[in-house]
Design an enzyme around this catalytic site. Structure first.
Site, PDB file in Angstrom:
ATOM      1  CB  SER A  69       4.533   2.028  -1.285  1.00 59.17           C
ATOM      2  OG  SER A  69       3.892   2.872  -0.226  1.00 59.17           O
ATOM      3  CE  LYS A  72       5.829   5.374  -0.054  1.00 59.03           C
ATOM      4  NZ  LYS A  72       5.890   4.578   1.180  1.00 59.03           N
ATOM      5  CE1 TYR A 194       4.148   9.076   0.029  1.00 59.91           C
ATOM      6  CE2 TYR A 194       2.135   9.503   1.305  1.00 59.91           C
ATOM      7  CZ  TYR A 194       3.331   8.740   0.893  1.00 59.91           C
ATOM      8  OH  TYR A 194       3.519   7.503   1.370  1.00 59.91           O
ATOM      9  CE1 TYR A 246       7.684   0.805   2.630  1.00 66.68           C
ATOM     10  CE2 TYR A 246       5.844  -0.919   2.438  1.00 66.68           C
ATOM     11  CZ  TYR A 246       6.214   0.134   2.040  1.00 66.68           C
ATOM     12  OH  TYR A 246       5.803   0.985   1.127  1.00 66.68           O
ATOM     13  CB  VAL A 264      -0.436  -0.988   1.593  1.00 63.67           C
ATOM     14  CG1 VAL A 264       0.385  -0.956   2.385  1.00 63.67           C
ATOM     15  CG2 VAL A 264      -1.299   0.490   0.982  1.00 63.67           C
TER      16      VAL A 264
END
Length: 310
Positions: A69, A72, A194, A246, A264
């Site tokens: 992530s 992102k 993705y 998050y 992760v």
């Protein structure tokens, strides 16, 4: 030593590494992704890059890992450079307060993800890039190589395929948003893109060097090329600060006090504007999906340097 701050970063990193390297923190590798379940949970690397070109490292800092992530932030940056503020018509900028793969808020918010760093938001960003890049996977990889200064960065197709085989929640998210009209392309095409961007592998050194872009207000340190404006870089940093971890973003701000992003794969990257970027890799994750040892490393760093953005 980083002359601008007169701080001996190497000594501080060495002390932190010695203090926590052999502590058996609670947590598990991301075993719901089969390829990531194979990673050695004891790996631990740190690399800090100063804007004045000082580099300081400890442990497994030159071993490649899946940044997941963290990518992102980079896809957001590319989309933001293309779309400008029109981007925010399709994705919000508020912390979600929910797990990264949550479906809950999309129903009440008409398919508009709360921010671009949760999975639903990153899928919308991926859809935008699929619409605007001629060859999305190749063009995105070229962008990453440019801002990192390394032509050795690659997708890990085994990791991408592993995520594709088990990505049922992401499939649900994208189809749900498609029903609201917030996904323009074929969902399978967007998911493939993705999963590949999440599979990108970097070392701590490469990752820290890449994120100097955000410590340097959107300008590449090596070439002086402006990738995003100073204003856009400020906004990306703000989103990292409030949404990069998050439903643990508040905890990270409270204990560390830097904009950052976790993945992760066990990586965390953080930046101090005008000073440095730092990447930490330790695959054991806490219940929120963030590296336990990585979080502690960065907390100790800002505590001992007495430097944060606050």
């Amino acid at each position: 030593m980083c002359l601008l701050e007169q701080i001996n970063y190497q000594l501080i990193l060495s002390d932190i590494y010695e203090e926590i390297a052999n502590i058996d923190y609670e947590g598990n590798v991301a075993n719901y992704i089969p390829q990531l379940a194979k990673v050695n949970p004891e790996k631990f690397g740190i690399h800090l890059c100063c804007l004045n070109e000082g580099n300081y490292a400890m442990g497994d800092s030159n071993e490649k890992f899946s940044i997941q992530s963290i990518s992102k932030v980079l896809s957001l940056t590319l989309a933001f450079s293309m779309m400008g503020d029109k981007l925010w018509e399709r994705v919000g900028v508020e912390p979600s307060g929910n797990p990264f793969n949550s479906l809950i808020q999309l129903e009440t918010e008409n398919g508009i993800p709360r921010n671009p760093l949760i999975n639903s938001g990153a899928l919308v960003i991926s859809d935008i890039l699929v619409s605007n890049l001629v060859n999305p996977k190749a063009d995105y990889l070229s962008f990453i190589r440019k801002i990192s200064g390394s032509d050795e960065i690659q997708y890990n197709t085994a990791v991408a395929n592993s995520e594709k085989e088990t990505g049922f929640r992401n499939t649900a998210l994208i189809n749900f948003m498609k029903s609201f009209g917030n996904i323009k392309n074929d969902p399978e095409t967007v998911l493939d893109f993705y999963f590949h961007l999440c599979s990108i592998e970097m070392t701590c050194k490469e990752l820290a060097r890449t994120f100097l872009l955000f410590a340097n207000h959107g300008t590449l340190t090596g070439t002086g090329e402006c990738i995003v404006s100073r204003s856009q870089s400020k906004r990306v940093n703000a989103i990292m600060q409030t949404c990069g971890f998050y439903d643990e973003a508040g905890e990270f701000s409270f204990k560390v006090g830097l904009p950052g992003k976790s993945g992760v794969g066990g990586g965390i990257v953080a930046i101090h504007p005008d000073k440095y970027s730092i990447a930490v890799w330790s695959p054991k994750l806490n219940k929120k999906g963030n590296s336990t040892k990585g979080m502690k490393t960065l907390e100790l760093l800002t505590t001992r340097t007495e430097l944060s953005i606050f």
